[in-house]
Motif scaffolding. Structure first.
Motif, PDB file in Angstrom:
ATOM      1  N   LEU A 164       0.822  -1.206   0.000  1.00  0.00           N
ATOM      2  CA  LEU A 164       0.000   0.000   0.000  1.00  0.00           C
ATOM      3  C   LEU A 164       0.861   1.263   0.000  1.00  0.00           C
TER       4      LEU A 164
ATOM      5  N   CYS B 127      -6.528   0.594   2.184  1.00  0.00           N
ATOM      6  CA  CYS B 127      -5.803   1.155   3.333  1.00  0.00           C
ATOM      7  C   CYS B 127      -6.672   1.129   4.585  1.00  0.00           C
TER       8      CYS B 127
ATOM      9  N   GLU C 237     -10.093   2.727  -4.643  1.00  0.00           N
ATOM     10  CA  GLU C 237      -9.732   1.334  -4.347  1.00  0.00           C
ATOM     11  C   GLU C 237      -8.560   1.290  -3.363  1.00  0.00           C
ATOM     12  N   TRP C 238      -7.563   2.137  -3.586  1.00  0.00           N
ATOM     13  CA  TRP C 238      -6.405   2.178  -2.703  1.00  0.00           C
ATOM     14  C   TRP C 238      -6.807   2.658  -1.306  1.00  0.00           C
TER      15      TRP C 238
ATOM     16  N   THR D 282       2.183   1.634  -3.597  1.00  0.00           N
ATOM     17  CA  THR D 282       1.122   2.133  -4.480  1.00  0.00           C
ATOM     18  C   THR D 282       0.827   3.600  -4.193  1.00  0.00           C
ATOM     19  N   GLY D 283       0.746   3.943  -2.918  1.00  0.00           N
ATOM     20  CA  GLY D 283       0.450   5.322  -2.540  1.00  0.00           C
ATOM     21  C   GLY D 283       1.539   6.290  -2.952  1.00  0.00           C
TER      22      GLY D 283
ATOM     23  N   LYS E  49      -9.133   4.463  -9.075  1.00  0.00           N
ATOM     24  CA  LYS E  49      -7.923   3.821  -8.552  1.00  0.00           C
ATOM     25  C   LYS E  49      -7.627   4.328  -7.141  1.00  0.00           C
ATOM     26  N   TYR E  50      -7.812   5.631  -6.937  1.00  0.00           N
ATOM     27  CA  TYR E  50      -7.599   6.215  -5.618  1.00  0.00           C
ATOM     28  C   TYR E  50      -8.566   5.617  -4.602  1.00  0.00           C
TER      29      TYR E  50
END
Length: 152
Positions: A12, A45, A40-41, A15-16, A37-38
């Motif tokens: 994470l 988290c 989902e991330w 990806t972040g 996409k944001y």
């Protein structure tokens, strides 16, 4: 469990780190192109912070407290990234801090009390309900009007 959690946090963070610079600014609007996409991330988290147990609760509350958290602003993404990084660093050095979140309690099933069954009157006639008896009233002390007489 803690090794798996640390690996998830590491992914994470990676990806972040790639995602945060692509976020929009408050004066120009959020990045709608990468909004999905944001989100989902962000969801991943939040789920990971919850899985960390009590140590992840302050970070989760900080992320949920962001007013613009649902939109891909750079500031919102940075807040999530900082929270996940801090937890990752803590758990990397001391994995025993992560405890499993308590399993959700099963829903409480309350059985309804059995309703009294109305029985038909034995005589077969119409049932008459009587009002409850009135409470006995104590005689109130009244001034003795008859004791006062006009003396002219």
């Amino acid at each position: 469990m803690s090794n798996n959690l640390v690996q998830t946090l590491e992914q994470l963070v990676t990806t972040g780190t790639q995602l945060v610079p692509l976020g929009g600014f408050e004066f120009s609007g959020y990045n709608a192109r990468l909004q999905n996409k944001y989100l989902e991330w962000r969801k991943a988290c939040l789920e990971t912070l919850e899985q960390a147990g009590p140590i992840g609760v302050p970070y989760k509350n900080k992320v949920l407290g962001d007013v613009n958290g649902a939109f891909f602003f750079q500031v919102s993404a940075q807040l999530i990234l900082v929270s996940v990084k801090e937890l990752y660093e803590k758990l990397k050095t001391s994995p025993e801090l992560a405890t499993e979140a308590p399993a959700p309690a099963p829903p409480l099933v309350v059985e309804a009390a059995p309703q009294p069954v109305a029985q038909a009157p034995a005589a077969g006639g119409a049932r008459v309900l009587k009002p409850p008896p009135k409470p006995a009233v104590q005689p109130a002390l009244q001034p003795a009007a008859h004791a006062i007489s006009c003396r002219d």
